[in-house]
Design a protein around this motif. Structure first.
Motif, PDB file in Angstrom:
ATOM      1  N   THR A 108       0.799  -1.411  -0.047  1.00  0.00           N
ATOM      2  CA  THR A 108      -0.051   0.119   0.079  1.00  0.00           C
ATOM      3  C   THR A 108       0.864   1.309  -0.001  1.00  0.00           C
ATOM      4  O   THR A 108       0.484   2.377  -0.106  1.00  0.00           O
ATOM      5  CB  THR A 108      -0.887   0.099   1.223  1.00  0.00           C
ATOM      6  N   GLN A 109       2.287   1.197   0.139  1.00  0.00           N
ATOM      7  CA  GLN A 109       2.823   2.366   0.014  1.00  0.00           C
ATOM      8  C   GLN A 109       4.143   2.160  -0.834  1.00  0.00           C
ATOM      9  O   GLN A 109       5.370   2.134  -0.683  1.00  0.00           O
ATOM     10  CB  GLN A 109       3.742   2.328   1.264  1.00  0.00           C
ATOM     11  N   ILE A 140      -3.921   3.019  10.560  1.00  0.00           N
ATOM     12  CA  ILE A 140      -3.869   2.324   9.356  1.00  0.00           C
ATOM     13  C   ILE A 140      -5.381   1.940   9.037  1.00  0.00           C
ATOM     14  O   ILE A 140      -5.772   1.782   7.916  1.00  0.00           O
ATOM     15  CB  ILE A 140      -3.051   0.927   9.776  1.00  0.00           C
ATOM     16  N   ASP A 141      -6.303   1.240  10.149  1.00  0.00           N
ATOM     17  CA  ASP A 141      -7.602   1.296  10.057  1.00  0.00           C
ATOM     18  C   ASP A 141      -8.272   2.167   9.195  1.00  0.00           C
ATOM     19  O   ASP A 141      -9.167   1.961   8.146  1.00  0.00           O
ATOM     20  CB  ASP A 141      -8.111   0.675  11.399  1.00  0.00           C
ATOM     21  N   LYS A 196      -9.831   2.077   5.444  1.00  0.00           N
ATOM     22  CA  LYS A 196     -11.353   2.168   5.304  1.00  0.00           C
ATOM     23  C   LYS A 196     -11.486   3.386   4.295  1.00  0.00           C
ATOM     24  O   LYS A 196     -12.518   3.414   3.162  1.00  0.00           O
ATOM     25  CB  LYS A 196     -12.012   2.794   6.636  1.00  0.00           C
ATOM     26  N   TYR A 197     -10.809   4.582   4.380  1.00  0.00           N
ATOM     27  CA  TYR A 197     -11.237   5.694   3.335  1.00  0.00           C
ATOM     28  C   TYR A 197     -10.635   5.142   2.059  1.00  0.00           C
ATOM     29  O   TYR A 197     -11.333   5.431   0.984  1.00  0.00           O
ATOM     30  CB  TYR A 197     -10.001   6.656   3.860  1.00  0.00           C
ATOM     31  N   GLU A 198      -9.612   4.366   1.878  1.00  0.00           N
ATOM     32  CA  GLU A 198      -9.184   4.019   0.483  1.00  0.00           C
ATOM     33  C   GLU A 198     -10.340   2.782   0.029  1.00  0.00           C
ATOM     34  O   GLU A 198     -10.466   3.051  -1.384  1.00  0.00           O
ATOM     35  CB  GLU A 198      -7.638   3.200   0.486  1.00  0.00           C
ATOM     36  N   SER A 199     -10.738   2.203   0.846  1.00  0.00           N
ATOM     37  CA  SER A 199     -11.916   1.282   0.366  1.00  0.00           C
ATOM     38  C   SER A 199     -13.057   1.906  -0.075  1.00  0.00           C
ATOM     39  O   SER A 199     -13.806   1.660  -0.942  1.00  0.00           O
ATOM     40  CB  SER A 199     -12.150   0.264   1.497  1.00  0.00           C
ATOM     41  N   ASP A 200     -13.414   3.085   0.641  1.00  0.00           N
ATOM     42  CA  ASP A 200     -14.532   4.005   0.288  1.00  0.00           C
ATOM     43  C   ASP A 200     -13.999   4.423  -1.139  1.00  0.00           C
ATOM     44  O   ASP A 200     -15.224   4.851  -2.026  1.00  0.00           O
ATOM     45  CB  ASP A 200     -14.876   4.940   1.329  1.00  0.00           C
TER      46      ASP A 200
END
Length: 322
Positions: A266-267, A311-312, A316-320
């Motif tokens: 993810t980075q 991280i959580d 969540k933000y990236e999933s949305d």
């Protein structure tokens, strides 16, 4: 708390193990109370848990797991406390609870242990495989545990050399703007590796082995054309390798060697038109004996408890967004 639904559970406990989990000035009890939304009263060797039926049952399970963990540990630190509580109601390996797997000891004599089920599986995978990939977010102990395993193998004589490498890829900066020669330009990218080695081995011992060539820390580009026998090789920040670099690294493995590849997909700091070698290798190397992929998640984060929440929140933000 709804007074009409209050239930009480009494636990008869051994004070020796209970002292390990209640913390200084009963600090940990406050954490347990807040986590399960219950009230806890400690009297002699009796622990009274009061709350709704569901909450008291969950608190009972959490406290029982903590007591099992306390049997073979000197103390229950904040990270272990929060982790075991967070795993209440989930499948938690009894082996993890009752046995704090010690990988090795730091230069100060501190035991370096697996602190989560994921970390325990990771260390077990390194022991049984020649090549292990560890993929997960920052703070999950990917690099540090690999380093501890490398030092342990070196001390036991299983390998004669430790080789540590990572790609020198900038996160929005250019090597050309950093002062100094090539070594000085590259050192900042290898700093996390140095820090882990200093903590585990000590600066003097590390320098001694470095001078003798028994420990080597180098940019990934320096691995080309080499074959590494009887070595423990760690490729850190592997998400910043290209597929060609990943192939080059994996084909350096010689007889009697073991390799660990770590990274956080993810980075990725590669240019937008470049594919990460760590992302691609997951699809290429499937079902190969003595090679295994281990995936760590936010539950395995062992830094400040706030890091887990960050991280959580990002996930969540990236999933949305997707």
């Amino acid at each position: 708390m709804d007074k009409k639904t209050i239930k009480q559970i009494d636990l008869d406990l051994q004070m020796q193990n209970l002292n390990k989990i209640i913390g200084i000035m009963d600090k940990n009890l406050s954490v347990i109370e807040h986590f399960f939304d219950v009230d806890i009263i400690l009297r002699d060797d009796m622990l009274k848990i009061m709350g709704t039926e569901q909450n008291t049952q969950r608190a009972k399970e959490g406290v029982s797991n903590l007591l099992k963990a306390a049997k073979n540990r000197d103390s229950i630190d904040e990270q272990t406390l929060n982790y075991i509580l967070s795993m209440t109601g989930k499948k938690l390996d009894e082996g993890y609870i009752e046995n704090a797997d010690t990988v090795c000891y730091s230069v100060r004599g501190k035991a370096i242990r697996c602190k989560t089920v994921g970390q325990k599986e990771y260390v077990a995978a390194i022991r049984r495989n020649d090549i292990t990939f560890a993929i997960g977010p920052a703070g999950t102990g990917k690099t540090y545990l690999a380093m501890a395993m490398a030092v342990d193998a070196f001390k036991k004589g299983d390998v004669t050399r430790i080789v540590l490498t990572r790609p020198a890829v900038e996160a929005g900066e250019s090597l050309g703007f950093l002062p100094g020669d090539l070594r000085e330009k590259v050192d900042p990218y290898l700093r996390p590796i140095y820090d882990a080695l200093y903590d585990i081995m000590g600066v003097e011992v590390y320098q001694k082995y470095l001078e003798r060539g028994m420990i080597e820390v180098a940019p990934l580009a320096y691995m080309r054309g080499r074959t590494l026998d009887d070595s423990f090789i760690i490729l850190d920040e592997a998400q910043n390798t290209t597929p060609e670099q990943m192939k080059m690294f994996l084909t350096r493995l010689g007889f009697g060697s073991k390799a660990v590849v770590t990274g956080d997909i993810t980075q990725v700091d590669l240019p937008a038109n470049k594919t990460s070698g760590l992302v691609k290798v997951q699809h290429i190397l499937k079902n190969i004996p003595k090679l295994e992929f281990i995936y760590l998640g936010q539950a395995d984060v062992i830094r400040h408890s706030l890091v887990q929440k960050i991280i959580d929140a990002y996930e969540k933000y990236e999933s949305d967004e997707k």
